[in-house]
Write an enzyme that holds these catalytic residues in place. Structure first.
Site, mmCIF file in Angstrom:
data_model
loop_
_atom_site.group_PDB
_atom_site.id
_atom_site.type_symbol
_atom_site.label_atom_id
_atom_site.label_comp_id
_atom_site.label_asym_id
_atom_site.label_seq_id
_atom_site.Cartn_x
_atom_site.Cartn_y
_atom_site.Cartn_z
ATOM 1 N N HIS A 152 0.802 -1.232 0.000
ATOM 2 C CA HIS A 152 0.000 0.000 0.000
ATOM 3 C C HIS A 152 0.836 1.284 0.000
ATOM 4 O O HIS A 152 0.462 2.259 -0.674
ATOM 5 C CB HIS A 152 -0.978 -0.003 1.180
ATOM 6 C CG HIS A 152 -2.094 -0.977 0.985
ATOM 7 N ND1 HIS A 152 -3.138 -0.745 0.121
ATOM 8 C CD2 HIS A 152 -2.318 -2.210 1.530
ATOM 9 C CE1 HIS A 152 -3.965 -1.773 0.136
ATOM 10 N NE2 HIS A 152 -3.495 -2.680 0.981
ATOM 11 N N ASP A 156 0.259 4.228 -2.623
ATOM 12 C CA ASP A 156 0.012 5.630 -2.257
ATOM 13 C C ASP A 156 0.916 6.565 -3.061
ATOM 14 O O ASP A 156 0.482 7.635 -3.499
ATOM 15 C CB ASP A 156 0.241 5.843 -0.756
ATOM 16 C CG ASP A 156 -0.862 5.234 0.092
ATOM 17 O OD1 ASP A 156 -1.900 4.823 -0.480
ATOM 18 O OD2 ASP A 156 -0.683 5.170 1.325
ATOM 19 N N GLU A 182 -8.791 4.625 -6.450
ATOM 20 C CA GLU A 182 -7.895 5.019 -7.543
ATOM 21 C C GLU A 182 -8.666 5.745 -8.642
ATOM 22 O O GLU A 182 -8.221 5.824 -9.784
ATOM 23 C CB GLU A 182 -7.156 3.786 -8.102
ATOM 24 C CG GLU A 182 -7.985 2.856 -8.951
ATOM 25 C CD GLU A 182 -8.821 1.854 -8.163
ATOM 26 O OE1 GLU A 182 -9.325 0.922 -8.791
ATOM 27 O OE2 GLU A 182 -8.973 1.991 -6.934
#
Length: 199
Positions: A152, A156, A182
């Site tokens: 993750h 990011d 997203e």
């Protein structure tokens, strides 16, 4: 007998001069400081806290009142400074809260809530002025697989990079927003579909 009358007249004259001198002195000691206190209290009541009375020459009750008045005004000035600081802090916090309520914390783009507000506003404006606007919707292909493969935090970073590219490509008047996950949206005022496709 005439000498006595003349002496009494001179004595009365001296007494009158003495009484006038005492009255003048009392005026300086009491009446003038009281006038200054009254004027100062009026200025403070009108909101002017720059008042600073001179000390009474002989102290006494009037001097005490003057000292108390000056101390009170000093405390009021201090309180006003503290209130001004608190007000400025609250103003900054409100700005931060406003920004947090309209901005996506990860990307810095407008958030879903702000996008909806801007969309409503733009729709109403376009109906009123008979103008057009365009909305671009985009999402990142295979983002879940990328997150699964690299984690993750890496995902990011991808979202931040894409957000920066979109922000740079859009005009200042456009609303670039993270719709969720997203998914991104660009709201383009006064733009027809052909021009939107260029972006």
């Amino acid at each position: 007998n005439q000498r006595l009358v003349a002496a009494l007249g001179a004595l009365v004259g001296l007494l009158m001069i003495l009484v006038a001198g005492i009255a003048y002195r009392l005026g300086l000691l009491i009446a003038r400081p009281l006038d200054l206190l009254t004027k100062g209290a009026g200025e403070v009541a009108a909101g002017d806290l720059a008042v600073d009375l001179p000390e009474a020459p002989d102290g006494g009750e009037v001097g005490y009142l003057t000292d108390v008045f000056n101390h009170m005004v000093s405390r009021l000035r201090e309180g006003r400074r503290e209130l001004d600081l608190i007000h400025e802090t609250l103003r900054k916090k409100n700005e931060e809260l406003e920004m947090l309520s309209t901005t996506d914390s990860l990307t810095g783009l407008d958030n879903h809530r702000e996008l909806m507000r801007r969309l409503d506003h733009e729709e109403a404006r376009c109906k009123r002025e008979r103008r057009s606007f365009s909305v671009l919707v985009a999402d990142v292909d295979h983002f879940k697989q990328y997150n699964d493969a690299f984690g993750h935090p890496a995902g990011d970073e991808v979202l931040k990079a894409i957000s920066e590219i979109m922000r740079e490509a859009a005009r200042p008047v456009d609303c670039v927003a993270r719709y969720g996950g997203e998914e991104f949206v660009v709201l383009m005022p006064d733009t027809v579909a052909v021009d939107a496709l260029e972006l």
